[in-house]
Write a protein that holds these residues in place. Structure first.
Motif, PDB file in Angstrom:
ATOM      1  N   GLY A 154       0.802  -1.237   0.000  1.00 12.10           N
ATOM      2  CA  GLY A 154       0.000   0.000   0.000  1.00 12.10           C
ATOM      3  C   GLY A 154       0.831   1.280   0.000  1.00 12.10           C
ATOM      4  N   TYR A 155       2.205   1.189   0.012  1.00 13.73           N
ATOM      5  CA  TYR A 155       3.088   2.362  -0.007  1.00 13.73           C
ATOM      6  C   TYR A 155       3.555   2.633  -1.432  1.00 13.73           C
ATOM      7  N   LEU A 156       3.485   3.954  -1.840  1.00 10.43           N
ATOM      8  CA  LEU A 156       3.808   4.322  -3.214  1.00 10.43           C
ATOM      9  C   LEU A 156       5.271   4.051  -3.545  1.00 10.43           C
ATOM     10  N   TYR A 157       6.177   4.338  -2.583  1.00  9.02           N
ATOM     11  CA  TYR A 157       7.604   4.138  -2.880  1.00  9.02           C
ATOM     12  C   TYR A 157       7.928   2.658  -3.082  1.00  9.02           C
ATOM     13  N   SER A 158       7.164   1.761  -2.465  1.00  9.68           N
ATOM     14  CA  SER A 158       7.399   0.329  -2.691  1.00  9.68           C
ATOM     15  C   SER A 158       7.048  -0.047  -4.119  1.00  9.68           C
ATOM     16  N   TYR A 159       5.905   0.464  -4.580  1.00 12.50           N
ATOM     17  CA  TYR A 159       5.501   0.168  -5.962  1.00 12.50           C
ATOM     18  C   TYR A 159       6.478   0.787  -6.967  1.00 12.50           C
ATOM     19  N   ALA A 160       6.994   2.045  -6.660  1.00  8.60           N
ATOM     20  CA  ALA A 160       7.953   2.708  -7.560  1.00  8.60           C
ATOM     21  C   ALA A 160       9.246   1.914  -7.648  1.00  8.60           C
ATOM     22  N   LEU A 161       9.677   1.360  -6.482  1.00  6.29           N
ATOM     23  CA  LEU A 161      10.890   0.542  -6.466  1.00  6.29           C
ATOM     24  C   LEU A 161      10.717  -0.701  -7.325  1.00  6.29           C
ATOM     25  N   VAL A 162       9.568  -1.347  -7.221  1.00  6.39           N
ATOM     26  CA  VAL A 162       9.322  -2.549  -8.016  1.00  6.39           C
ATOM     27  C   VAL A 162       9.321  -2.206  -9.496  1.00  6.39           C
ATOM     28  N   MET A 163       8.689  -1.059  -9.834  1.00  4.38           N
ATOM     29  CA  MET A 163       8.655  -0.657 -11.246  1.00  4.38           C
ATOM     30  C   MET A 163      10.061  -0.366 -11.759  1.00  4.38           C
ATOM     31  N   LEU A 164      10.871   0.305 -10.919  1.00  6.62           N
ATOM     32  CA  LEU A 164      12.238   0.620 -11.323  1.00  6.62           C
ATOM     33  C   LEU A 164      13.046  -0.644 -11.542  1.00  6.62           C
ATOM     34  N   LEU A 165      12.890  -1.595 -10.610  1.00  4.25           N
ATOM     35  CA  LEU A 165      13.613  -2.862 -10.759  1.00  4.25           C
ATOM     36  C   LEU A 165      13.163  -3.593 -12.020  1.00  4.25           C
ATOM     37  N   GLY A 166      11.876  -3.487 -12.330  1.00  3.24           N
ATOM     38  CA  GLY A 166      11.370  -4.118 -13.539  1.00  3.24           C
ATOM     39  C   GLY A 166      11.944  -3.487 -14.786  1.00  3.24           C
ATOM     40  N   LEU A 167      12.056  -2.130 -14.790  1.00  2.00           N
ATOM     41  CA  LEU A 167      12.635  -1.448 -15.957  1.00  2.00           C
ATOM     42  C   LEU A 167      14.106  -1.797 -16.120  1.00  2.00           C
ATOM     43  N   VAL A 168      14.827  -1.845 -14.991  1.00  2.00           N
ATOM     44  CA  VAL A 168      16.251  -2.216 -15.057  1.00  2.00           C
ATOM     45  C   VAL A 168      16.396  -3.628 -15.616  1.00  2.00           C
ATOM     46  N   GLY A 169      15.550  -4.517 -15.151  1.00  2.00           N
ATOM     47  CA  GLY A 169      15.623  -5.889 -15.645  1.00  2.00           C
ATOM     48  C   GLY A 169      15.302  -5.972 -17.119  1.00  2.00           C
ATOM     49  N   ALA A 170      14.267  -5.252 -17.571  1.00  2.00           N
ATOM     50  CA  ALA A 170      13.889  -5.278 -18.983  1.00  2.00           C
ATOM     51  C   ALA A 170      14.987  -4.696 -19.851  1.00  2.00           C
ATOM     52  N   ALA A 171      15.594  -3.560 -19.376  1.00  2.00           N
ATOM     53  CA  ALA A 171      16.671  -2.945 -20.159  1.00  2.00           C
ATOM     54  C   ALA A 171      17.875  -3.870 -20.245  1.00  2.00           C
ATOM     55  N   SER A 172      18.211  -4.514 -19.127  1.00  2.52           N
ATOM     56  CA  SER A 172      19.340  -5.454 -19.122  1.00  2.52           C
ATOM     57  C   SER A 172      19.096  -6.594 -20.110  1.00  2.52           C
ATOM     58  N   TRP A 173      17.858  -7.098 -20.110  1.00  2.00           N
ATOM     59  CA  TRP A 173      17.551  -8.199 -21.035  1.00  2.00           C
ATOM     60  C   TRP A 173      17.663  -7.745 -22.472  1.00  2.00           C
ATOM     61  N   ALA A 174      17.199  -6.483 -22.766  1.00  2.00           N
ATOM     62  CA  ALA A 174      17.252  -5.964 -24.138  1.00  2.00           C
ATOM     63  C   ALA A 174      18.683  -5.774 -24.598  1.00  2.00           C
ATOM     64  N   LEU A 175      19.546  -5.228 -23.715  1.00  2.00           N
ATOM     65  CA  LEU A 175      20.948  -5.052 -24.077  1.00  2.00           C
ATOM     66  C   LEU A 175      21.632  -6.393 -24.319  1.00  2.00           C
ATOM     67  N   TRP A 176      21.302  -7.390 -23.456  1.00  2.00           N
ATOM     68  CA  TRP A 176      21.925  -8.720 -23.635  1.00  2.00           C
ATOM     69  C   TRP A 176      21.467  -9.357 -24.928  1.00  2.00           C
ATOM     70  N   TRP A 177      20.193  -9.193 -25.266  1.00  4.42           N
ATOM     71  CA  TRP A 177      19.645  -9.783 -26.507  1.00  4.42           C
ATOM     72  C   TRP A 177      20.234  -9.104 -27.733  1.00  4.42           C
ATOM     73  N   ALA A 178      20.497  -7.732 -27.618  1.00  2.86           N
ATOM     74  CA  ALA A 178      21.062  -6.999 -28.764  1.00  2.86           C
ATOM     75  C   ALA A 178      22.464  -7.474 -29.090  1.00  2.86           C
ATOM     76  N   LYS A 179      23.252  -7.799 -28.072  1.00  2.00           N
ATOM     77  CA  LYS A 179      24.596  -8.333 -28.328  1.00  2.00           C
ATOM     78  C   LYS A 179      24.534  -9.666 -29.031  1.00  2.00           C
TER      79      LYS A 179
END
Length: 680
Positions: free
Chosen positions: A655-680
Motif C-alpha cells: 500500500g506504499y507508493l515508494y514500494s511500488y515505484a521501487l518494483v517498477m524501477l527494478l522491472g525497468l532495469v531488468g527489462a533494459a538489461s535483457w534488451a541489451l543482452w539480446w542486442a549483443k
C-alpha cells in the motif's frame, strides 16, 4: 401352440414380469406384482412339460428360434437365438416348475415383508437369466445368462440389505463366483481362438478333430482340449460350489428360505453341471479333463457330507447336502454317464427344493429359529411339514426296493453303478467316496428329522422363541411375519410357545414337490439312463457304459441301500435310542468334531492366504500410495504451493507508493538489461 412361440413365452414372460414388478411395484401394489410374476412362471411351467413329453414320445426335433442379431465384429458372429433340444427341455421343466412353486411359496413366507414387489421382481429376473442360460445356442449367450444369475443371486442373498451378515454373504458369493467366471471367460476366449466361432453346435462338431492338438499357454505347450475344458470347468466349479470355490454356498443361507430353494436346489448351482453336459463332446476328447472332473466331484461329495454331519443350522445342513449331491453329478459326468448326471439333476431339483421349503416351514413355525438343537417333538405340531420332510429324506437317501423307490434311489444308484462300471481308477475312487458320502448323507438327513420332529420339545431354550412370547422382534429382517404365530398356555419344555402349520400357499408347493420326489425316479429312469434316442445327440451318450451299468455285481447295486441303512441306524442310535451318545462321541473326539464343525477350516485358510494380504495391500496403497504420495505431491501439494505463493505475493501489496515505484524501477532495469543482452 407353435413350439417356437411357446419357447419365447417361457423365456421372456419372467423378464416382462420382473420389469413391471420392479419398476412399477410401488404403484400397482404387492398383490399385483405377486400375481404377475407368479403367473408368468406358472405359464412357463405349463408350456414346458408338453415340450419335454414331446421329446420323450420321440416326435420332437431340435430347433433354433432366432430372436435378433446381436454382435457382428470381424470373425465374431453372435446372434441371439434360443436352442431347443432334449437337454434344454429337461432344464426348462426343472427351472420353471421349481421357480413357479417357489414364487407361490413366497406368498405365505414373505407375507409380512414390506419389500415384496422387489423380492418377486428379483425372483423373476433370476428365473429369466437361468432360462437364457439353458436355451443358449452359443457361448456368449450362455455367459450372458451365467452372469445374469450371478447378479440376481447377489440381489436375492442380500435382499435384507440392512443386515450386515446378508451384505457380507452376498458380497462373498459375488466375489467367489467372479473367480470361477474368470476361468469360464478365459475358456470362451480360448475356444473362439481355437475354433473361430462361439456357436455351440459348430464347436461340438469340430471338437473330435482337435484330439492330440497342442497350444501355447504360460510358456508351455499343452493339450488344447484339456486346457479349454479345464478353464470352462473352473467356471462350473464356481457356480456349482465345488471344492475350492464352495465357501460362498453356506453363507448364502442368509437370504430368505425361498431364495435358498431356488438358487441351491434346482437352478443356479446346477448351471455348472448343465454346462459340462452341454459341452460333453469337448470333455470326451480330453481324458485328463474328465479325470479332473471325477476327482473334484468325488472329493466334493465326501467333504461336504462330512461337514453336513456336524451342522446345527437346519438350512446349512440342507445346503451342504446340495454341495454333496452336486459332487455326485460331476463325477457321473466325469466317467461319461452324462445321462445319469442329468437324471440326478432332475430328481434332485424336486426333493432338494422340497427339503429347503420344508425347512422354511419349520422355521416359520418356530419364529425364525434355525438351530435344530432348539426344536424337538414337532411332528405332532406340524404334521404335514413332518411327512413331506420325511418324503424328501427318503428321496435324498435313496430308499427303494426291487427297482421301485423314491427319486434318489434311481438316480444316485445309477451314478454309483456308472462309476464302478467305468472300470477306471478314478471311477473306482469315485465309487468308494460316493458310497461313504451316501452313508454320511443318510446319517445327517435322518439326524435332521430326529432332532427336529422327535424327542422332547426344547423350545424354551431358544432366544427367538422367548422374544416371540414377549412380543419382541430382535431382528428387523426376520424371515416372515410373526403376527400369525400363536401362543399356547405354558407346558413342560415348550416355554409356552405353540408352533403351528404354515398357510396353504406354503403347503401346496411342498406337497407338489413331494409328489415329484416320489414319482420322478421310476417314471423317467429309462429315458434318462438307457435311451440314446431320447437325448437325440444333445449330450454325449455312451451306450456301452449304459449297458455295463446294469451288469455290475449285485453287491455294487446294494451299496447305496446298505449305506442308507447304516446311516439311518447310526442316527437312530445316537438321537433316539441313546440321545446322549452324540455328545459322548464329541467329547471323546473333540478335534475331529471341531475340524468338521469349522468346515475343514477353508474360510480361515482363505482368510489368511487371500483376505488378509489383500486388505494389507489395500491399506498400503491407500495410506502410502494415495494419501502420502499421490495426494501429498498431487492435489494437496499443489494447494500447499499455491498457499505459499499467495503469502509471498501478499507481502508485495504493502500500500506504499515508494514500494511500488521501487518494483517498477527494478522491472525497468531488468527489462533494459535483457534488451541489451539480446542486442549483443
Amino acid at each position: 401352440m407353435d413350439t417356437g412361440l411357446s419357447l419365447q413365452l417361457i423365456v421372456f414372460l419372467p423378464l416382462v414380469a420382473a420389469i413391471v414388478a420392479g419398476l412399477l411395484g410401488r404403484w400397482i401394489g404387492a398383490t399385483a406384482a405377486k400375481v404377475l410374476t407368479t403367473g408368468a412362471l406358472f405359464v412357463g411351467a405349463v408350456l414346458s412339460w408338453p415340450i419335454l413329453f414331446s421329446f420323450i414320445a420321440g416326435g420332437a426335433e431340435a430347433q433354433v428360434v432366432p430372436v435378433l442379431d446381436w454382435i457382428h465384429s470381424g470373425d465374431l458372429q453372435v446372434d441371439w437365438a434360443l436352442r431347443l433340444d432334449t437337454l434344454t427341455a429337461v432344464m426348462l421343466v426343472v427351472v420353471t416348475s421349481v421357480s413357479s412353486l417357489v414364487h407361490l411359496y413366497s406368498w405365505g413366507y414373505m407375507e409380512e415383508d414390506p419389500g415384496q414387489s422387489r423380492f418377486f421382481a428379483y425372483l423373476s429376473l433370476f428365473s429369466f437369466s437361468m432360462l437364457m442360460l439353458v436355451t443358449a445356442d452359443d457361448l456368449v449367450q450362455m455367459f450372458f445368462g451365467w452372469e445374469g444369475v450371478g447378479l440376481a443371486s447377489y440381489l436375492l442373498i442380500g435382499f435384507w440389505y440392512h443386515k450386515p451378515s446378508a451384505n457380507a454373504a452376498a458380497l462373498k458369493a459375488f466375489v467367489v463366483n467372479r473367480v470361477g467366471d474368470f476361468g469360464f471367460s478365459l475358456g470362451i476366449f480360448g475356444t473362439f481362438l481355437v475354433f473361430g466361432t462361439v456357436s455351440i453346435p459348430a464347436i461340438l462338431e469340430a471338437a473330435p478333430g482337435m484330439a492330440g492338438a497342442t497350444i501355447g499357454f504360460a510358456g508351455m505347450r499343452v493339450d488344447t482340449m484339456t486346457l479349454l475344458c479345464l478353464l470352462l470347468f473352473v467356471g462350473a466349479m464356481g457356480k456349482s460350489a465345488q471344492l475350492g470355490l464352495h465357501t460362498w454356498l453356506p453363507d448364502a443361507m442368509e437370504g430368505p428360505t425361498p431364495v435358498s430353494a431356488l438358487i441351491h436346489a434346482a437352478t443356479m448351482v446346477t448351471a455348472g453341471v448343465f454346462m459340462v453336459c452341454r459341452l460333453s463332446p469337448m470333455f470326451e476328447v480330453s481324458v485328463t479333463a474328465q479325470h479332473v472332473v471325477i476327482y473334484v466331484g468325488a472329493i466334493t461329495a465326501f467333504v461336504a457330507a462330512t461337514i453336513g454331519t456336524s451342522q446345527n443350522d437346519i438350512k446349512r445342513v440342507v445346503a451342504y447336502s446340495t454341495m454333496s449331491q452336486l459332487g455326485y453329478m460331476f463325477f457321473a459326468a466325469g466317467v461319461g454317464a452324462y445321462g445319469a448326471a442329468m437324471f440326478h439333476l432332475f430328481t434332485h431339483a424336486f426333493f432338494k427344493a422340497l427339503l429347503f421349503l420344508g425347512a422354511g416351514s419349520v422355521i416359520h413355525a418356530m419364529h425364525h429359529e434355525q438351530d435344530m438343537r432348539f426344536y424337538g417333538a414337532l411332528r405332532k405340531e406340524i404334521p404335514f411339514t413332518f411327512w413331506v420332510m420325511v418324503v424328501g429324506t427318503l428321496a435324498i437317501t435313496g430308499v427303494g426296493i426291487a427297482g421301485v423307490g423314491f427319486a434318489g434311489y434311481h438316480s444316485k444308484d445309477a451314478i454309483l453303478e456308472s462309476a464302478f462300471a467305468s472300470g477306471s481308477v478314478p471311477g473306482g475312487i469315485a465309487f468308494f467316496l460316493g458310497g461313504v458320502a451316501a452313508l454320511l448323507t443318510s446319517f445327517y438327513s435322518w439326524r435332521l428329522i430326529f432332532l427336529t420332529f422327535f424327542g422332547k420339545p426344547r423350545w424354551a431354550e431358544s432366544e427367538h422363541i422367548q422374544h416371540a412370547l414377549h412380543g419382541e422382534h430382535d431382528d428387523p429382517a426376520h424371515e416372515h411375519g410373526d403376527s400369525s404365530h400363536g401362543k399356547a398356555t405354558p407346558s413342560a419344555g415348550t416355554g409356552g410357545y405353540h408352533p403351528h402349520e404354515s398357510p396353504l400357499t406354503m403347503l401346496i408347493p411342498i406337497g407338489l414337490l413331494a409328489l415329484g420326489a416320489i414319482v420322478t425316479g421310476f417314471l423317467f429312469s429309462h429315458q434318462f439312463l438307457d435311451s440314446a434316442e431320447f437325448w437325440h445327440g444333445s449330450i454325449a451318450f455312451d451306450e456301452g457304459l449304459a449297458h455295463a451299468m446294469h451288469e455290475v455285481p449285485l453287491w455294487v447295486k446294494f451299496t447305496a441301500t446298505v449305506a442308507m441303512l447304516a446311516g439311518l441306524f447310526i442316527a437312530w442310535h445316537n438321537y433316539i435310542r441313546r440321545p446322549g451318545a452324540a455328545g459322548a462321541f464329541v467329547a471323546q473326539f473333540p478335534a475331529i468334531h471341531r475340524f468338521v464343525l469349522n468346515k475343514w477350516y477353508f474360510d480361515e485358510l482363505y482368510d489368511r492366504i487371500f483376505v488378509r494380504p489383500s486388505l494389507w495391500l489395500g491399506r498400503l496403497f491407500w495410506h502410502r500410495g494415495d494419501e502420502k504420495t499421490i495426494d501429498r505431491f498431487g492435489p494437496h501439494g499443489a494447494a500447499y504451493a499455491v498457499g505459499i505463493g499467495n503469502r509471498l505475493t501478499t507481502r508485495l501489496q504493502s500500500g506504499y507508493l515508494y514500494s511500488y515505484a521501487l518494483v517498477m524501477l527494478l522491472g525497468l532495469v531488468g527489462a533494459a538489461s535483457w534488451a541489451l543482452w539480446w542486442a549483443k
